[in-house]
Design a protein around this motif. Structure first.
Motif, PDB file in Angstrom:
ATOM      1  N   PRO A 101       0.740  -1.232  -0.128  1.00 57.83           N
ATOM      2  CA  PRO A 101      -0.047   0.174  -0.049  1.00 57.83           C
ATOM      3  C   PRO A 101       1.023   1.306  -0.081  1.00 57.83           C
ATOM      4  N   ALA A 102       0.506   2.337  -0.870  1.00 51.57           N
ATOM      5  CA  ALA A 102       1.171   3.519  -0.917  1.00 51.57           C
ATOM      6  C   ALA A 102       1.487   4.043   0.417  1.00 51.57           C
ATOM      7  N   ARG A 120       7.612  -1.038   1.583  1.00 54.33           N
ATOM      8  CA  ARG A 120       7.300  -1.676   0.337  1.00 54.33           C
ATOM      9  C   ARG A 120       8.266  -2.527  -0.322  1.00 54.33           C
ATOM     10  N   VAL A 121       9.422  -2.190  -0.127  1.00 52.50           N
ATOM     11  CA  VAL A 121      10.689  -2.792  -0.929  1.00 52.50           C
ATOM     12  C   VAL A 121      10.830  -4.011  -0.211  1.00 52.50           C
ATOM     13  N   GLN A 122      10.758  -4.112   1.111  1.00 54.08           N
ATOM     14  CA  GLN A 122      11.016  -5.334   1.659  1.00 54.08           C
ATOM     15  C   GLN A 122       9.578  -6.232   1.300  1.00 54.08           C
ATOM     16  N   ALA A 123       8.529  -5.959   1.345  1.00 56.12           N
ATOM     17  CA  ALA A 123       7.457  -6.648   1.025  1.00 56.12           C
ATOM     18  C   ALA A 123       7.532  -7.115  -0.537  1.00 56.12           C
ATOM     19  N   GLY A 182      21.565   5.933   1.812  1.00 56.67           N
ATOM     20  CA  GLY A 182      20.147   5.755   2.299  1.00 56.67           C
ATOM     21  C   GLY A 182      19.136   5.406   1.489  1.00 56.67           C
ATOM     22  N   GLY A 183      19.358   5.269   0.151  1.00 54.44           N
ATOM     23  CA  GLY A 183      18.521   4.742  -0.722  1.00 54.44           C
ATOM     24  C   GLY A 183      18.382   3.272  -0.677  1.00 54.44           C
ATOM     25  N   TRP A 184      17.503   2.886  -1.250  1.00 56.74           N
ATOM     26  CA  TRP A 184      17.275   1.353  -1.235  1.00 56.74           C
ATOM     27  C   TRP A 184      17.550   0.532  -2.538  1.00 56.74           C
ATOM     28  N   LEU A 203       4.688  -0.864  -8.796  1.00 56.48           N
ATOM     29  CA  LEU A 203       4.072  -1.259  -7.662  1.00 56.48           C
ATOM     30  C   LEU A 203       4.802  -0.498  -6.507  1.00 56.48           C
ATOM     31  N   LEU A 204       5.902  -0.023  -6.820  1.00 56.00           N
ATOM     32  CA  LEU A 204       6.760   0.767  -5.576  1.00 56.00           C
ATOM     33  C   LEU A 204       6.427   2.236  -5.718  1.00 56.00           C
ATOM     34  N   GLY A 205       5.807   2.640  -6.876  1.00 56.51           N
ATOM     35  CA  GLY A 205       5.369   4.111  -6.940  1.00 56.51           C
ATOM     36  C   GLY A 205       6.566   5.114  -7.106  1.00 56.51           C
ATOM     37  N   VAL A 206       7.668   4.568  -7.304  1.00 54.47           N
ATOM     38  CA  VAL A 206       8.812   5.240  -7.470  1.00 54.47           C
ATOM     39  C   VAL A 206       9.758   4.991  -8.549  1.00 54.47           C
ATOM     40  N   PRO A 207      10.513   5.679  -9.241  1.00 56.96           N
ATOM     41  CA  PRO A 207      11.519   5.081 -10.411  1.00 56.96           C
ATOM     42  C   PRO A 207      12.250   3.977  -9.890  1.00 56.96           C
TER      43      PRO A 207
END
Length: 214
Positions: free
Chosen positions: A128-129, A136-139, A159-161, A191-195
């Motif tokens: 979910p957003a 979200r990344v871990q999910a 600090g980025g994923w 799904l992640l809502g980011v690039p």
């Protein structure tokens, strides 16, 4: 060569035989498997526990034939099923080749887009957003592992994923159709809502697929 030296190889052979028995006969109790392998029940349980930790087997309760007392049985997971040879990849390549040959590259992209939409619909509830990006990344990584991607996630020095896939279940197809990998990037971005950007790619001969998020 000592017996201790031979033990690990013997243990791996026993685990392979356990998987083959479950594949051939369906869900089995520890007692049934011990009898088929001619080992003690505690020995069978140790191997079964190892296979569960590897994500190859799962335990559940079933009634034999739908009747009688419930029994604790062991069954193959999707990852366990994937350990056995399949012809799915060659079939998929053939289908995609025919689609492209008959209807053109645009039709192939439409098929992959439709596949993306279906996968996104299944996974969107887990991402979910309102969740923080890291969660979200871990999910997403957790769901990818259910599909055999052997994925991990971590934060980089800024600090980025970043998440990594150390296995590609679709490798045969991906090597012939780069569109599949492009569709994957689109799916993750959606799904992640980011690039999401890919740094390395197994289909190109590299050790893993590595993605930078955001």
């Amino acid at each position: 060569m000592s017996a201790a030296t031979l033990a690990p190889a013997g243990a791996e052979r026993t685990k392979t035989r356990l998987l083959e028995l479950v594949k051939r006969h369906g869900p089995q109790t520890a007692q049934d498997l011990a009898q088929r392998l001619d080992v003690s029940v505690p020995a069978a349980r140790r191997h079964l526990s190892d296979l569960q930790e590897q994500g190859l087997l799962e335990s559940r309760t079933e009634r034999p034939g739908g009747r009688g007392r419930p029994q604790h049985v062991f069954a193959l997971t999707d990852r366990g099923e994937a350990a056995f040879p399949k012809t799915y990849s060659s079939l998929c390549v053939d289908v995609l080749r025919h689609i492209e040959g008959l209807f053109g590259g645009d039709a192939l992209l439409k098929v992959l887009d439709a596949r993306n939409a279906e996968i996104a619909e299944r996974l969107r509830g887990d991402l979910p957003a309102e969740l923080p990006l890291g969660e979200r990344v871990q999910a997403l990584v957790g769901r990818l592992n259910e599909y055999g991607f052997d994925a991990t996630a971590e934060q980089d020095a800024e600090g980025g994923w970043v998440f990594t896939q150390r296995n590609c279940p679709n490798l045969t197809v991906a090597r012939q159709y780069a569109q599949l990998c492009s569709a994957e990037i689109t799916l993750y971005t959606d799904l992640l809502g980011v690039p999401v950007a890919r740094d390395t790619r197994i289909a190109c001969g590299q050790a893993c697929c590595r993605y930078r998020v955001g």
